[in-house]
Design a protein around this motif. Structure first.
Motif, PDB file in Angstrom:
ATOM      1  N   CYS A   1      79.647  33.274   4.997  1.00 38.85           N
ATOM      2  CA  CYS A   1      80.030  33.047   6.322  1.00 38.85           C
ATOM      3  C   CYS A   1      80.588  34.295   6.957  1.00 38.85           C
ATOM      4  O   CYS A   1      80.916  35.219   6.202  1.00 38.85           O
ATOM      5  N   ALA A   2      80.790  34.422   8.353  1.00 36.72           N
ATOM      6  CA  ALA A   2      81.548  35.506   8.786  1.00 36.72           C
ATOM      7  C   ALA A   2      82.722  34.806   9.640  1.00 36.72           C
ATOM      8  O   ALA A   2      82.624  33.800  10.141  1.00 36.72           O
ATOM      9  N   SER A   3      83.713  35.476   9.175  1.00 37.58           N
ATOM     10  CA  SER A   3      85.036  34.716   9.927  1.00 37.58           C
ATOM     11  C   SER A   3      86.377  35.714   9.666  1.00 37.58           C
ATOM     12  O   SER A   3      86.087  36.505   8.643  1.00 37.58           O
ATOM     13  N   ALA A   4      87.266  35.523  10.398  1.00 39.61           N
ATOM     14  CA  ALA A   4      88.481  36.302  10.358  1.00 39.61           C
ATOM     15  C   ALA A   4      89.537  35.599  10.090  1.00 39.61           C
ATOM     16  O   ALA A   4      90.570  35.939  10.270  1.00 39.61           O
ATOM     17  N   GLY A   5      89.361  34.130   9.904  1.00 36.99           N
ATOM     18  CA  GLY A   5      90.548  33.281  10.127  1.00 36.99           C
ATOM     19  C   GLY A   5      90.322  32.214   9.054  1.00 36.99           C
ATOM     20  O   GLY A   5      89.977  32.217   7.963  1.00 36.99           O
ATOM     21  N   ASN A   6      90.521  30.854   9.567  1.00 29.86           N
ATOM     22  CA  ASN A   6      90.897  29.834   8.704  1.00 29.86           C
ATOM     23  C   ASN A   6      89.466  29.267   7.993  1.00 29.86           C
ATOM     24  O   ASN A   6      89.663  28.559   6.978  1.00 29.86           O
ATOM     25  N   HIS A   7      88.450  29.233   8.932  1.00 32.92           N
ATOM     26  CA  HIS A   7      87.022  29.023   8.175  1.00 32.92           C
ATOM     27  C   HIS A   7      86.959  29.636   6.978  1.00 32.92           C
ATOM     28  O   HIS A   7      86.334  29.222   5.977  1.00 32.92           O
ATOM     29  N   ALA A   8      87.049  31.098   6.937  1.00 33.82           N
ATOM     30  CA  ALA A   8      86.946  31.974   5.760  1.00 33.82           C
ATOM     31  C   ALA A   8      87.795  31.153   4.727  1.00 33.82           C
ATOM     32  O   ALA A   8      87.402  31.211   3.272  1.00 33.82           O
ATOM     33  N   GLN A   9      89.037  30.864   4.848  1.00 36.51           N
ATOM     34  CA  GLN A   9      89.858  30.474   3.655  1.00 36.51           C
ATOM     35  C   GLN A   9      89.507  28.927   3.342  1.00 36.51           C
ATOM     36  O   GLN A   9      89.545  28.778   2.076  1.00 36.51           O
ATOM     37  N   GLY A  10      89.092  28.123   4.227  1.00 38.98           N
ATOM     38  CA  GLY A  10      88.496  26.990   3.838  1.00 38.98           C
ATOM     39  C   GLY A  10      87.273  26.890   3.091  1.00 38.98           C
ATOM     40  O   GLY A  10      87.250  26.300   2.061  1.00 38.98           O
ATOM     41  N   LEU A  11      86.501  27.956   3.341  1.00 42.54           N
ATOM     42  CA  LEU A  11      85.120  28.051   2.478  1.00 42.54           C
ATOM     43  C   LEU A  11      85.362  28.613   1.286  1.00 42.54           C
ATOM     44  O   LEU A  11      84.756  28.329   0.250  1.00 42.54           O
TER      45      LEU A  11
ATOM     46  N   VAL B   1      73.152  30.899   1.406  1.00 38.55           N
ATOM     47  CA  VAL B   1      73.280  29.858   2.498  1.00 38.55           C
ATOM     48  C   VAL B   1      74.634  29.920   3.589  1.00 38.55           C
ATOM     49  O   VAL B   1      75.460  30.341   3.130  1.00 38.55           O
ATOM     50  N   PHE B   2      74.011  30.092   4.652  1.00 38.97           N
ATOM     51  CA  PHE B   2      74.774  30.497   5.752  1.00 38.97           C
ATOM     52  C   PHE B   2      75.912  29.000   6.158  1.00 38.97           C
ATOM     53  O   PHE B   2      75.054  28.226   6.403  1.00 38.97           O
ATOM     54  N   VAL B   3      76.956  29.453   6.202  1.00 32.64           N
ATOM     55  CA  VAL B   3      77.945  28.188   6.492  1.00 32.64           C
ATOM     56  C   VAL B   3      78.424  28.329   7.910  1.00 32.64           C
ATOM     57  O   VAL B   3      79.560  29.144   7.940  1.00 32.64           O
ATOM     58  N   HIS B   4      77.803  27.625   8.896  1.00 33.37           N
ATOM     59  CA  HIS B   4      78.503  27.891  10.240  1.00 33.37           C
ATOM     60  C   HIS B   4      80.075  27.301  10.481  1.00 33.37           C
ATOM     61  O   HIS B   4      80.313  26.216   9.952  1.00 33.37           O
ATOM     62  N   PRO B   5      80.872  27.881  11.360  1.00 32.79           N
ATOM     63  CA  PRO B   5      81.934  27.370  11.247  1.00 32.79           C
ATOM     64  C   PRO B   5      82.254  26.293  12.250  1.00 32.79           C
ATOM     65  O   PRO B   5      83.367  25.506  12.005  1.00 32.79           O
ATOM     66  N   TYR B   6      81.257  25.834  12.998  1.00 34.01           N
ATOM     67  CA  TYR B   6      81.444  24.719  13.680  1.00 34.01           C
ATOM     68  C   TYR B   6      80.016  23.882  13.973  1.00 34.01           C
ATOM     69  O   TYR B   6      80.120  22.886  14.207  1.00 34.01           O
ATOM     70  N   ASP B   7      79.023  24.748  14.024  1.00 37.56           N
ATOM     71  CA  ASP B   7      77.831  24.173  14.850  1.00 37.56           C
ATOM     72  C   ASP B   7      76.859  23.705  13.750  1.00 37.56           C
ATOM     73  O   ASP B   7      75.812  24.103  13.826  1.00 37.56           O
ATOM     74  N   ASP B   8      77.342  22.587  13.028  1.00 39.15           N
ATOM     75  CA  ASP B   8      76.574  22.405  11.938  1.00 39.15           C
ATOM     76  C   ASP B   8      77.064  20.846  11.538  1.00 39.15           C
ATOM     77  O   ASP B   8      78.120  20.432  11.763  1.00 39.15           O
ATOM     78  N   PRO B   9      75.999  19.892  11.702  1.00 40.07           N
ATOM     79  CA  PRO B   9      76.514  18.326  11.529  1.00 40.07           C
ATOM     80  C   PRO B   9      77.215  17.931  10.414  1.00 40.07           C
ATOM     81  O   PRO B   9      78.101  17.179  10.717  1.00 40.07           O
TER      82      PRO B   9
END
Length: 505
Positions: A72-82, A140-148
């Motif tokens: 993923c690409a992230s500078a914040g909370n999504h990065a830590q969650g993943l 596998v790319f994990v999008h921070p929000y636009d994924d069902p």
């Protein structure tokens, strides 16, 4: 709707996430005259709701996809969650982060087991590099929000709220960045309790979902404010827009000061310090709920608490203004003995929060004063009327961004004989070489006559600059600024500048 509900109810988030409490905020409930409930997602293992969506996405991958690893690409909370979720599952996780990412977040991702790749000066650069690595290394790319599946994981918060509060519930306020949290919660709540209103809340300078709803489709914002960086998204997602356009009851936008006031409310109640994005929903509730004509409690999501310590000064400075508990005024008083004492007497026994003054030759002096308020807007207007009745010229600076960020610290900066000065406010990228790039592009005869810089622990530094540019060269100067690409605003006509910094006429 049914497909999203099925995904939410079959979610695997509780393998790692906890069911967070829904707490009644006593003092705020008393002020608003109805129960205010706070959903404590700051109590998740990574201090943010993002863990839910990231884990749910990983849990739906097949064995081959897990073996390939995720990115993923992230500078914040999504990065830590993943990173946290992938480590729990034994899956490789590559996290691409821009160079501007605060070191505290980079180190947090590494501690959680993520492979950090630092690339680019901005999030868009990191995202493009992540997509390139995704293809190159078959990840596998994990999008921070636009994924069902991500949306479904976030939607479990809606399930918990309705189970935890079975009584009358007027509305739920949800922070909106890309829209994953709002889409998941709104879809479930409208399925089970269509009588409950669900409102998205966005910063005024990063309202991508509002722009999408107004346009009928996701559209990119020209500029995005980054104070609430966790919801600073340039364009809403396609799937999140589809769901939000059907199930959200509206969007509330809030200012930086209102967000800071909400952070203070959260601290007063919980002794926890929310990140700006984490307090956005409560800021919207504080602003909107008083006009809500439905009975019952109101709830807000405290979505995260990953705040850099060096941002607290800015939050503290602005919280009182956001609560309408402080007025900032520019006042002209006579330059003579006793004038200061007479001015203070007019303010009565009110607490002075700030007083900036510098002697200047002439018949009058300009002062910048902060006054603590107990009666909100009405008291501020009463103070201004009292001062004007006493013969003083008064300008209300409470909502003047330049005055609050810069000029309150620079009173007394007039220079005799200074010609052709323009005043510009900038947002400089916080990276090595940003200032040098700005200076090297200036013509040698465009003299910098003023320069004030403040950093608030974000991706951008706030700069106020005075530059001497002859009238015949100002179109050329504007062309240079457009080419430079830094966000900028001409503040030469700002009344705060005219009173405190502009050369005497």
């Amino acid at each position: 709707m049914q497909d999203t509900i099925r995904r939410i109810l079959s979610s695997s988030v509780y393998d790692v996430a906890v069911e967070t409490p829904l707490e009644r905020m006593g003092p705020l409930s008393d002020r608003l005259g109805r129960a205010v409930l706070l959903k404590r997602e700051d109590l998740q293992p990574v201090f943010s709701f993002k863990l839910r969506g990231a884990y749910n996405k990983l849990a739906t991958l097949n064995a081959d996809e897990k073996a390939r690893g995720v990115i993923c690409a992230s500078a914040g909370n999504h990065a830590q969650g993943l990173a946290y979720s992938a480590t729990r599952m034994g899956v490789r996780a590559v996290i691409v982060m821009p160079r501007t990412t605060p070191s505290i977040k980079v180190e947090a991702v590494r501690r959680l087991g993520g492979e950090v790749v630092i690339f680019g000066d901005a999030f868009d650069d990191a995202r493009e590099h992540a997509l390139a690595l995704c293809e190159k290394e078959n990840l596998v790319f994990v999008h921070p929000y636009d994924d069902p599946e991500v949306i479904a994981g976030q939607g479990t918060i809606g399930v918990e709220i309705l189970r935890q509060h079975s009584g009358p519930l007027a509305a739920i306020y949800v922070p909106v960045g890309g829209g994953g949290l709002a889409a998941g919660i709104a879809t479930f709540v409208k399925f089970l309790r269509p009588d409950v209103r669900v409102f998205g809340v966005e910063p005024e300078d990063a309202a991508s979902m509002k722009a999408a709803l107004d346009a009928g489709k996701p559209v990119p914002l020209r500029e995005v404010g980054i104070f609430a960086d966790g919801v600073a998204v340039r364009q809403a997602g396609e799937e999140t827009f589809r769901l939000c356009s059907q199930y959200l009851d509206g969007i509330v936008t809030v200012s930086t000061d209102e967000i800071c006031a909400a952070i203070k409310d959260i601290f007063d109640h919980t002794r926890a310090i929310a990140e700006p994005a984490g307090a956005v929903a409560l800021a919207g509730l504080r602003k909107h709920a008083p006009s809500l004509d439905l009975p019952g409690a109101v709830a807000a999501i405290l979505s995260g608490a990953n705040i850099n310590f060096d941002r607290l000064r800015h939050v503290a400075e602005r919280a009182e203004i956001g609560e309408r508990a402080e007025a900032l005024l520019a006042v002209t008083i006579p330059e003579k003995p006793g004038a200061y004492r007479a001015f203070i007497r007019l303010l009565g026994d009110r607490a002075i929060t700030e007083f900036n003054y510098r002697f200047a030759p002439g018949a009058s002096a300009q002062i910048f004063v902060g006054v603590q308020l107990k009666g909100g807007q009405a008291e501020k207007l009463s103070i201004i009327e009292t001062l004007r009745d006493a013969g003083h010229r008064v300008l209300d600076m409470t909502d003047n961004e330049v005055a609050k960020l810069h000029i309150r610290y620079m009173v007394g900066g007039r220079v005799e004989g200074l010609r052709d000065e323009l005043l510009y406010r900038f947002e400089f990228p916080e990276r090595p070489g940003a200032l040098l790039k700005f200076l090297e592009g200036l013509r040698a005869d465009w003299n910098i006559s003023l320069f004030h810089y403040r950093n608030h622990g974000s991706d951008y530094g706030r700069v106020l600059a005075g530059i001497q540019v002859p009238p015949g060269e100002r179109e050329m100067f504007e062309a240079y600024l457009d080419k430079l690409g830094y966000a900028h605003w001409d503040e030469t006509e700002n009344p705060a500048y005219g009173m405190f910094l502009a050369p005497p006429a």
